[in-house]
Structures are given as C-alpha cells and as structure tokens.
Scaffold this active site. Sequence first.
Site, mmCIF file in Angstrom:
data_model
loop_
_atom_site.group_PDB
_atom_site.id
_atom_site.type_symbol
_atom_site.label_atom_id
_atom_site.label_comp_id
_atom_site.label_asym_id
_atom_site.label_seq_id
_atom_site.Cartn_x
_atom_site.Cartn_y
_atom_site.Cartn_z
ATOM 1 N N THR A 110 -10.785 -1.271 -5.802
ATOM 2 C CA THR A 110 -9.667 -1.412 -4.843
ATOM 3 C C THR A 110 -10.033 -2.505 -3.837
ATOM 4 O OG1 THR A 110 -10.589 0.237 -3.336
ATOM 5 C CG2 THR A 110 -8.986 1.038 -4.960
ATOM 6 N N SER B 9 -15.338 -1.621 -5.979
ATOM 7 C CA SER B 9 -14.822 -0.244 -5.888
ATOM 8 C C SER B 9 -13.551 -0.059 -6.706
ATOM 9 C CB SER B 9 -14.519 0.093 -4.424
ATOM 10 O OG SER B 9 -13.511 -0.789 -3.944
ATOM 11 N N ILE C 197 12.391 -13.313 -9.525
ATOM 12 C CA ILE C 197 11.626 -14.378 -8.861
ATOM 13 C C ILE C 197 12.451 -15.657 -8.921
ATOM 14 C CG2 ILE C 197 9.547 -15.816 -9.073
ATOM 15 C CD1 ILE C 197 8.138 -13.198 -10.033
ATOM 16 N N ASP D 141 17.917 -21.485 -5.096
ATOM 17 C CA ASP D 141 17.463 -20.810 -6.317
ATOM 18 C C ASP D 141 18.407 -21.250 -7.437
ATOM 19 O OD1 ASP D 141 16.580 -19.104 -8.259
ATOM 20 O OD2 ASP D 141 17.352 -17.270 -7.334
ATOM 21 N N TYR D 142 17.879 -22.035 -8.370
ATOM 22 C CA TYR D 142 18.709 -22.608 -9.441
ATOM 23 C C TYR D 142 19.275 -21.512 -10.346
ATOM 24 C CZ TYR D 142 19.925 -25.030 -13.770
ATOM 25 O OH TYR D 142 20.591 -25.490 -14.880
ATOM 26 N N ASP E 222 0.851 -1.195 0.000
ATOM 27 C CA ASP E 222 0.000 0.000 0.000
ATOM 28 C C ASP E 222 0.887 1.245 0.000
ATOM 29 O OD1 ASP E 222 -2.027 1.806 0.268
ATOM 30 O OD2 ASP E 222 -2.406 1.404 2.384
ATOM 31 N N HIS F 55 42.687 -13.925 20.861
ATOM 32 C CA HIS F 55 43.368 -14.959 20.074
ATOM 33 C C HIS F 55 44.830 -14.537 19.966
ATOM 34 C CE1 HIS F 55 43.283 -18.545 17.848
ATOM 35 N NE2 HIS F 55 43.471 -18.031 16.648
ATOM 36 N N GLU G 298 -11.471 -7.793 1.980
ATOM 37 C CA GLU G 298 -11.325 -8.116 0.561
ATOM 38 C C GLU G 298 -9.892 -8.560 0.261
ATOM 39 O OE1 GLU G 298 -14.683 -5.154 -1.426
ATOM 40 O OE2 GLU G 298 -12.579 -4.534 -1.400
ATOM 41 N N HIS H 110 34.068 -23.121 19.784
ATOM 42 C CA HIS H 110 35.511 -22.885 19.666
ATOM 43 C C HIS H 110 35.761 -21.380 19.637
ATOM 44 C CE1 HIS H 110 39.194 -22.394 16.991
ATOM 45 N NE2 HIS H 110 39.653 -23.116 17.988
ATOM 46 N N ASN H 111 36.818 -20.931 20.328
ATOM 47 C CA ASN H 111 37.142 -19.485 20.364
ATOM 48 C C ASN H 111 35.866 -18.655 20.548
ATOM 49 O OD1 ASN H 111 39.760 -20.210 19.960
ATOM 50 N ND2 ASN H 111 39.966 -19.339 17.922
ATOM 51 N N ASP I 160 13.838 -19.652 -8.927
ATOM 52 C CA ASP I 160 13.581 -20.927 -9.604
ATOM 53 C C ASP I 160 13.969 -22.027 -8.612
ATOM 54 O OD1 ASP I 160 13.165 -19.349 -11.885
ATOM 55 O OD2 ASP I 160 15.273 -19.480 -12.466
#
Length: 745
Positions: free
Chosen positions: A189, A187, A638, A693-694, A147, A350, A194, A305-306, A640
Amino acid sequence: LAFYIRGCIQADDDLKSMFVGTVMRKIKSRTWKKQRYFRLQEDCMTIWYKSKKAGNAHSTFSVGDVEAVREGHQSEVLLSIADEFPPDRCFTLVFRGRRGNLDLVAESAAEAQSWIKGIRKLIDNLENMGQREKLDQWICDWFKKADKNRDGQMNFKEVRNLLKMMNVDMNEHHALRLFTMADKSQSGTLEDDEFVLFYKMLTQREDVLRVFQEYSSDGQKLMLQDLKDFLREEQLHEDGVQQYALKLIERYEPSDTAKMLQAMTFDGFLMYLSSSEGSIFNPNMVDLYQDMTQPLCHYFISSSHNTYLLEDQIRGHSSVEGYIRALKRGCRCVEVDCWDGPNGEPIVYHGHTFTSKIFFKDVVTVLGNYAFKASQYPVILSIENHCSVEQQKVMAQHLTQILGDKLLKSPLDGKIPIGLPSPEDLKGKILLKGKKILDDPLMGEVSDEEDTAEIDDDHHRNDSIRHRVKKSKQRLSKELSDCVVYCKSVHFSSFKHSQIHSKFYEISSFTESKARKHIREAGSEFVLHNARQLSRVYPSGLRTDSSNFNPQDMWNAGCQIVALNFQTAGVEMDLNDGLFSQNGHCGYILKPTFMRNTDERFDPENPQNRDGYKPLSLSVQVISGQQLPKVNIKEGSIIDPLVRVEIHGVPLDQAKQETRYIDNNGFNPVWHDTLQFTIHVPELALVRFVVEDYDKTSKNDFVGQFTLPFICIQPGYRHIHLLSKDGTSIPPSSLFVHVRITKLM
C-alpha cells in the site's frame, strides 16, 4: 493521519468547534428553513453537511469555492426572515462563479461567529499558500478521493481508480511498476510520502526537463550563467537579466545548497515556469499600469446589461445579487430598469415580463456598499426610466440620501466643464446616466432602449413594445434630471449631426444591430465619434435567453460602454474578462492612441490604411497539457483533448487554428503542434486558448479556456492556467506553450 492534515492551519478555538460540527438552519426562502449538520473535515478544506434524519445523503463543498462570508442579513433571503432571526446569528456564504449563495442561521451568535471567523481564516490561509503548498493540498485532495475505506493507505485497486479519476489512461503493467517503485516500505500500500512520490513519478514533466537540460551545463542544475542564457534567448528578457535571474533563484529554488551556489535545480525551474512570472500573462500588466488621467471617452469601460437579472429576460429572477456579482468582477457601468411600484416605491424589473421585482432603494443601497470594493474608479448607473414624475422624485431622494457624497450632482470643482473628466478625477464617484430636462418639454422623453426606430431595427414590433413606446411619452422630474451631469442620454441622428451639434457630455445608445450597421457603413466616423463622446451598445431585444453579442466588434469601433449579460457564461464574457483582466482589474482600459486622436482616421474594416501600421506574426507552439479536468462524469471516461487558439480583433485578424486531438489523455497530453497567425492591429487583439474534448459524432465538449490581450503576452516558454466556463480558476489545469512574436515589416 498526518497526511490528511498536512498544511492545515494550527487548530484554534473556531476551527476546533468547526471540526466538532454544528447544527444550523439552511434557509432558501421565508418558508424553506431546514436544519442541517455542518462539519469541517480533517483536510481543513472541505465542509460536509447533511440532514439530521438518518440515512439521508450528505453534501460537501470546498472552502476554495467560497469567495466571501457576509455577516448578518446581507442577502435577499436573510432579509426576508429578518423579523424571525437576529442578524448576529445569520451569515451568507458567497461562492465563486455563478453558483448560488448558501444562507445559514446558527443556534447562537457565538456559533455564528466561530463559523464566520473560521471560514475567513481558512480562505486567508488558502490565498497565502505558495505554489508548493497548493500542489501538496491538491495531492492531498486526490488521496482523500481515492482512499475509499479511509484507512490512510492506498492499495493498487484504489490507485487504478484514482488514475481514472485523474483523467489518466495507463496500462496496468506501467501503473503497477510505478506503484511498486513508490512502495518503499514494500507493504503493498502507499501512505503519506509514498503517495507523494507516486504522484511525482506520475507527473514527471519530460517536456520541461528537455528545456532544462538544453541550457544546463551539467544536466543537474542551471548555474547563474545558464539561467541568464535561458532568460535572454528564450524568454527575451533584455534589461537587468542578472538581477532578475538572482531574484528567480531566491523566490523559487527550494534547495538552500543550490541557492548558495546561485544555481537553480529542476524543481526550482519548474516552480518558476508554473508561477505568475512563468505565466503567459505579463505580470507587469496585471496591476494598474495605464494613464488614468484621460477623458472618460478614451477608455473601454466594463459594462453590464440588465444587471438585476440572474437568468433569462422573460421569467428570470431579479436580484440585488446581480449588482453585487457584477461590481465585484470590476464592472463599472450597471443598469436599472425602473417602474412605478406599490406604496410610492419605485421597483426594478424587466418590464412587461414575468421576471421578479426588487425595490430601487435596495439596488441603490447595494451600489453604495459595493461600488468601490473591486475598483476605486467611477461607476456609471444607467437608468431606464419608466416611472411617473412622483416616483422619479422618490428615486432622486433615494440616490441623494443613500449615496450621499458618492453621487456626483454637479461638475467637478463647480466650474463649467469644457471636456469629460478622467477616471482619476472621478475616483469614488457614482455618475447617473439618463435623460435631462431641456427648454423644450418634448425633448428626451423616450428612454434609450425604448427608441421606436431602434425597436423597429430589431424586428421587435410586438404589442407590448408598441404599448410601451406610446406610454413612454412621460415628463421628467427636475430632481432626477439634476442628478445627471456628465452622461446625458440623447437620441443619435447621424455622425454628421453629432459632429456639429453634440456636446461632450452627451451619450447615445445603440442596439447591437444598429451599431454593426454603422461600423459597416461608416467605421472610421464611428471611431471618431467615440474619440469625442461616449457610446453605449446593448443586446438585441430578441435575446430573451440573455445570450450575448460579440463585444469585440464594438470595441473595434471604439465604443466604450459595451453592455453584456454578465450572468451568461460563454465566449463573449471570456473576451470581456480577458480585456479587463489587465490594468488592475479596475474596469477601465485606455483605448489605443489611434482611437483617441481626432486627427487620425482609423477604419476597423481597413486597418492597413492607418499611420503607424505595423503587422506582427504570432507563433504558438502548443507543447503539452497538465491535469485537464474531466468533462464527463461517466465512470472510466477520459477526454481526447485538442487545443484551439482564437484571435479576436479587427475583421482582418479574426482567425482560429487547432492542434490535433490526443486519444484518451487528459492528464499529460503532448502535442508539439505549432500554430501561426498574422496580427494587423495588435493593440485591439485578444487571444483565446480553448481546450475541448474531441467528439467525432457530436459537438466537442468545453474543457477550459484562457483569454488575454495580445499586448499582455510574454514570449518564450510559458504556462497558461486554465479557467472554467464561468471564469473561475481550475488549478492545476494548464497548458505549456512556446510563444514567439516577430515584426512582419
């Protein structure tokens, strides 16, 4: 706009003041303190903030991303400015996953309290939401995103943009048809209900409807007998099916009329399949279910570890946050690398690198505060000791004074022990793992990870390491030595030597390469060694990027303390999270019987030779995916998606298979592809479901994953609720599968 605030908590004073907004200081360091205007948005879910200067971009975050609110000076950043701002004006927002904290200072203590209490109420409300409310909230979030002009209505252009955001590639004609059907008021919209109707038409689950209609006598509802048939034949429930079916109707059926008929509508059926009871993970194994009275060496122990590092091993930031995060994830063995510090105060970092430094006493304080928040079972503090005798005395002093009774300083019950105690015996206790003084003053001076032979194994012979090994010929302080009871670090010579000379309270550490060599050359002896005493395996010194090795190889040999860099996301931490997601997330998992029994011989390289060998067949039909997250922020991109199922276990069980990929549909892809596996050692196997995602030209992008122990799988029609790269949930992204497990002999 009623739709925006549907499901929102009734406004109270704290929330009202958050709606109005507050100016607070965002603190990043002693010198970076900037004013920001913070406000809770109308959805009761999003916090919006921006600089006071006009025209600056704003930022937002979701309350759902906040794991906890800490009051006062409870972060390193706020501690560093403690002299400037009183604790009652300060608080820290801790986010899920690996995102950094947000440190804030309010203008007054009252304002700080409003935000602290308000955010906690919102978090509680979220955690107590039912399945239906969560979905409503999710729909509401999408509505807000789409929106654009914020008029509470959505025109067709906004709907088209929304579909792209939701990973849906739908032709214009079909989208317009759904839009028109949902626009009851005509309407032009969509508003309020809805839009909910539009969403429901969009998410109609044909795959689940097909299963529902197969068992429904009239195609409209499942009568009690229909539901019982489904539970017996598909979900393989055997005992108390009638009682269980009635419980499901009571819990998930939204229609009171259907409840009175002891029936389940399609909505109720879908809610059951989307719930924890319809999940692939057996809910009976989520809570504590294992025997916790066996000796410590009979358990796999979640280990870090660490722990002090938040990034890499060379320039990374050392922080007490590393300990808080690991402990809150159920980690039960943490590591400190101690060196002499200024003014007689030992420091943790370290060694011989550019990583930043923190005080040992601050680590101990955090340990005292957080050790038992996620689990009551014991925490092992693994000490890498590079300190002088004087500063070792200070370490012992801090441990004793700060931890008090939590620190185990003598055998339980004051008796001479004859074996390792159990996690149950040691509830609420912190155990120190380190060197202990013997009669021979030259015994045990080299600290675990500095063992010359092991360094040579890893081809890590640079000057600083050689320098370290020479310098580590140090003496131990009696005070620190006395703090070590059940976890005395010793050098490993051979399995034969250990069998004759080792004591149950001794523990050896192995680099990953040394451990692999032992598994290859003497797998069954390693398993036997680990049935008697503890072993720790840690990453190679060459992993300066804080990457991890595969922990499964080490669990196959019964190694209990398999130390991983918790700060690094990836398949290795997915496996760790997967193994320890059962048994109440308590950080201890009981090893299979054949790995605890010293009379048995189990060789992970040749599992067919063991007594009680019973291979199983696993069949997974990957049916569909729901609302998979976008991985590419590019407009109109989008995914795959394809699904890969991986088996992690003994070498004979290691396998992976993939479905085909589906073009341009991350919203509701359908595969109906069946993948088959043979599992030789089900007790050790983990199953990882990965969505990618291929991409035909480069490496596939990660979309989501879920990993669980094979023994925790529920058969039948199940949903798999996907997790992000760092292990946090990404609702409502899921996979719908059908699982069958059968005996092969």
